[in-house]
Design a protein around this motif. Structure first.
Motif, PDB file in Angstrom:
ATOM      1  N   ALA A   2       0.773  -1.277   0.298  1.00  0.00           N
ATOM      2  CA  ALA A   2      -0.187   0.167  -0.336  1.00  0.00           C
ATOM      3  C   ALA A   2       1.212   1.237   0.391  1.00  0.00           C
ATOM      4  N   ARG A   3      -0.021   2.857  -0.429  1.00  0.00           N
ATOM      5  CA  ARG A   3       0.938   3.682  -0.691  1.00  0.00           C
ATOM      6  C   ARG A   3      -0.001   4.618   0.076  1.00  0.00           C
ATOM      7  N   ILE A   4       0.747   4.807   0.942  1.00  0.00           N
ATOM      8  CA  ILE A   4      -0.020   5.823   2.276  1.00  0.00           C
ATOM      9  C   ILE A   4       0.735   7.424   2.762  1.00  0.00           C
ATOM     10  N   VAL A   5       0.175   7.645   2.544  1.00  0.00           N
ATOM     11  CA  VAL A   5       0.543   9.813   3.429  1.00  0.00           C
ATOM     12  C   VAL A   5       0.350   9.744   4.185  1.00  0.00           C
ATOM     13  N   VAL A   6       0.926   9.695   4.838  1.00  0.00           N
ATOM     14  CA  VAL A   6       0.673  10.715   6.418  1.00  0.00           C
ATOM     15  C   VAL A   6       1.044  12.008   6.625  1.00  0.00           C
ATOM     16  N   VAL A   7       0.007  12.437   7.014  1.00  0.00           N
ATOM     17  CA  VAL A   7      -0.135  13.931   7.114  1.00  0.00           C
ATOM     18  C   VAL A   7      -0.494  14.443   9.034  1.00  0.00           C
ATOM     19  N   GLY A   8       0.659  14.814   9.103  1.00  0.00           N
ATOM     20  CA  GLY A   8       0.287  15.419  10.787  1.00  0.00           C
ATOM     21  C   GLY A   8       1.706  15.430  11.160  1.00  0.00           C
ATOM     22  N   ALA A 129      -1.667  10.355  -5.198  1.00  0.00           N
ATOM     23  CA  ALA A 129      -1.331   9.225  -5.814  1.00  0.00           C
ATOM     24  C   ALA A 129      -1.258   8.293  -4.971  1.00  0.00           C
ATOM     25  N   ALA A 130      -1.974   8.962  -3.649  1.00  0.00           N
ATOM     26  CA  ALA A 130      -1.375   7.512  -2.023  1.00  0.00           C
ATOM     27  C   ALA A 130      -2.607   6.472  -2.533  1.00  0.00           C
ATOM     28  N   ASP A 131      -2.592   5.333  -2.380  1.00  0.00           N
ATOM     29  CA  ASP A 131      -3.581   4.631  -2.107  1.00  0.00           C
ATOM     30  C   ASP A 131      -4.547   5.110  -1.017  1.00  0.00           C
ATOM     31  N   VAL A 132      -3.320   5.589   0.635  1.00  0.00           N
ATOM     32  CA  VAL A 132      -4.410   5.693   2.138  1.00  0.00           C
ATOM     33  C   VAL A 132      -4.341   7.149   2.237  1.00  0.00           C
ATOM     34  N   LEU A 133      -4.306   8.331   2.816  1.00  0.00           N
ATOM     35  CA  LEU A 133      -4.642   9.249   3.479  1.00  0.00           C
ATOM     36  C   LEU A 133      -5.069   9.172   4.830  1.00  0.00           C
ATOM     37  N   LEU A 134      -3.655   9.059   6.165  1.00  0.00           N
ATOM     38  CA  LEU A 134      -3.258   8.383   7.436  1.00  0.00           C
ATOM     39  C   LEU A 134      -3.230  10.091   7.944  1.00  0.00           C
ATOM     40  N   CYS A 135      -4.836  10.455   8.203  1.00  0.00           N
ATOM     41  CA  CYS A 135      -4.459  11.787   9.379  1.00  0.00           C
ATOM     42  C   CYS A 135      -4.989  11.675  10.666  1.00  0.00           C
ATOM     43  N   GLN A 136      -4.007  12.878  11.911  1.00  0.00           N
ATOM     44  CA  GLN A 136      -4.593  12.389  13.190  1.00  0.00           C
ATOM     45  C   GLN A 136      -4.830  14.263  12.974  1.00  0.00           C
ATOM     46  N   LEU A 137      -5.147  14.584  14.768  1.00  0.00           N
ATOM     47  CA  LEU A 137      -5.428  16.557  15.068  1.00  0.00           C
ATOM     48  C   LEU A 137      -4.570  16.838  15.754  1.00  0.00           C
ATOM     49  N   GLU A 138      -3.086  16.293  15.355  1.00  0.00           N
ATOM     50  CA  GLU A 138      -2.404  17.345  16.515  1.00  0.00           C
ATOM     51  C   GLU A 138      -1.407  18.435  15.634  1.00  0.00           C
ATOM     52  N   ILE A 139      -1.772  18.386  14.478  1.00  0.00           N
ATOM     53  CA  ILE A 139      -1.941  20.212  13.117  1.00  0.00           C
ATOM     54  C   ILE A 139      -3.084  20.498  13.150  1.00  0.00           C
ATOM     55  N   PRO A 140      -3.088  21.697  12.677  1.00  0.00           N
ATOM     56  CA  PRO A 140      -4.412  22.546  13.123  1.00  0.00           C
ATOM     57  C   PRO A 140      -5.527  21.762  11.732  1.00  0.00           C
ATOM     58  N   THR A 156      -8.468   8.438  -3.049  1.00  0.00           N
ATOM     59  CA  THR A 156      -7.421   8.066  -1.630  1.00  0.00           C
ATOM     60  C   THR A 156      -8.532   7.914  -0.653  1.00  0.00           C
ATOM     61  N   ALA A 157      -7.730   7.183   0.091  1.00  0.00           N
ATOM     62  CA  ALA A 157      -8.763   6.527   0.720  1.00  0.00           C
ATOM     63  C   ALA A 157      -8.304   7.735   2.142  1.00  0.00           C
ATOM     64  N   VAL A 158      -9.563   7.801   3.132  1.00  0.00           N
ATOM     65  CA  VAL A 158      -9.070   8.735   4.364  1.00  0.00           C
ATOM     66  C   VAL A 158      -9.289   8.259   4.929  1.00  0.00           C
ATOM     67  N   VAL A 159      -7.885   7.565   6.290  1.00  0.00           N
ATOM     68  CA  VAL A 159      -8.292   7.277   7.553  1.00  0.00           C
ATOM     69  C   VAL A 159      -8.609   8.344   8.570  1.00  0.00           C
ATOM     70  N   LEU A 160      -9.225   8.397   9.642  1.00  0.00           N
ATOM     71  CA  LEU A 160      -8.876   9.952  10.467  1.00  0.00           C
ATOM     72  C   LEU A 160      -8.612   9.026  11.975  1.00  0.00           C
ATOM     73  N   ASN A 161      -7.524   9.285  12.441  1.00  0.00           N
ATOM     74  CA  ASN A 161      -7.279   8.831  14.390  1.00  0.00           C
ATOM     75  C   ASN A 161      -7.975  10.179  14.580  1.00  0.00           C
ATOM     76  N   GLU A 175     -15.399  14.018   4.260  1.00  0.00           N
ATOM     77  CA  GLU A 175     -14.876  12.903   3.112  1.00  0.00           C
ATOM     78  C   GLU A 175     -14.190  11.868   4.285  1.00  0.00           C
ATOM     79  N   VAL A 176     -14.294  10.796   5.497  1.00  0.00           N
ATOM     80  CA  VAL A 176     -13.437  10.200   6.141  1.00  0.00           C
ATOM     81  C   VAL A 176     -13.797   9.284   5.431  1.00  0.00           C
ATOM     82  N   ASP A 177     -13.720   8.070   5.224  1.00  0.00           N
ATOM     83  CA  ASP A 177     -13.409   6.414   5.153  1.00  0.00           C
ATOM     84  C   ASP A 177     -13.663   6.081   6.198  1.00  0.00           C
ATOM     85  N   ILE A 178     -12.950   5.393   7.144  1.00  0.00           N
ATOM     86  CA  ILE A 178     -12.113   4.987   8.035  1.00  0.00           C
ATOM     87  C   ILE A 178     -11.968   5.611   9.379  1.00  0.00           C
TER      88      ILE A 178
END
Length: 285
Positions: A2-8, A129-140, A156-161, A175-178
């Motif tokens: 899987a290709r994952i981009v983490v914005v966090g 270009a990613a399969d999954v975007l993974l985000c949390q809430l320690e950024i704005p 791109t599937a959106v995973v939110l913690n 916008e959140v899938d998971i």
């Protein structure tokens, strides 16, 4: 893979170990101290990479003594750091107290993470270009919204913690899938999670439970280990889940629960995140 981009976020964790956590106003002697690179975004990126995914990290460090070490830890884990920017001011830090039972208390100071207020064209290209975007809430939160919106627009599937838990705009939930939450977060968020097709609630030592878009639930039993420090367990669970989501919820949950359990067997954040071979070894028992 899987290709994952983490914005966090990425932090330096200042970890103190004690027999018990102090009462308000109490001064007591600690048993140990360590500087350990962490931050929910960085931890999840390393966890996803060690679980077998190709990972790019989008975030920020400061211009202080911690910055280069934080970058190095991601790079050495095999996470792509071309989108890790450097900004004026301090890097993010977290003051962590771990007691004799492995339970922790954490104070996070955002630092450079708070300066992640926009995504540039290269960031957006990586997300698309990613399969999954993974985000949390320690950024704005507006940055998380922008990343999730762009991901959804490009398939791109959106995973939110959603941690640290807070009230979030409906435009983000749309916008959140998971969503990956613990029991406390699930209780606080309540009906907001109803809009999310896939919700995974972690249950500590008891494992996790999955709720799909059809309302059917799938329990995942816990994995019994000797607990030393729970600091990065949730992040490790989330990263491993994202890395194996393409294989279906049942397989992803097994990987996530096993990885999260293994993360509690060592002290610190990034240092405790297990490798793919360690996870596979325990899965095969």
């Amino acid at each position: 893979m899987a290709r994952i981009v983490v914005v966090g976020s990425i932090n330096m964790d200042l970890v103190t170990t004690v027999r018990r956590r102090p009462e308000p106003g109490e001064t007591m002697s600690g048993e140990g101290f360590a500087l350990v690179p962490g931050g929910k975004g960085s931890n999840q990126a390393i966890a996803a990479r060690r679980a077998g995914a190709e990972v790019t990290f989008v975030g920020a460090v400061g211009d202080d003594v911690f910055a280069e070490e934080l970058r190095r830890v991601l790079h050495d884990a095999g996470v792509r750091v071309s989108r890790l920017r450097r900004v004026d001011g301090p890097s993010g830090v977290a003051a962590i107290v771990v007691d004799g039972n492995g339970e922790n208390s954490i104070i996070v100071v955002g630092g450079a993470n708070s300066r992640m207020t926009e995504l540039d064209d290269a960031d957006l290209e990586a997300i698309a270009a990613a399969d999954v975007l993974l985000c949390q809430l320690e950024i704005p939160v507006p940055t998380v919204v922008a990343a999730a919106r762009h991901a959804r627009a490009n398939g791109t599937a959106v995973v939110l913690n959603p941690s640290p838990v807070q009230e979030l705009p409906a435009e983000l939930w749309a916008e959140v899938d998971i969503a990956v939450v613990n029991e406390g977060e699930a209780a606080q968020l309540g009906s907001a999670l109803d809009a999310v097709p896939h919700v995974i609630t972690t249950l500590g030592a008891d494992g996790a439970i999955y709720r799909g878009p059809d309302g059917i639930t799938l329990p995942q039993p816990g994995v019994r280990v000797n607990v030393v420090d729970t600091t990065a367990a949730g992040d490790t669970f989330t990263g491993a889940l994202a890395a194996h989501w393409h294989e279906g919820p049942e397989i992803a949950l097994a990987w996530a629960s096993t990885a999260g359990a293994l993360a509690t067997t060592k002290l610190g954040a990034s240092a405790s995140i297990p490798t793919r071979s360690e996870i596979e070894r325990l899965l095969s028992r």
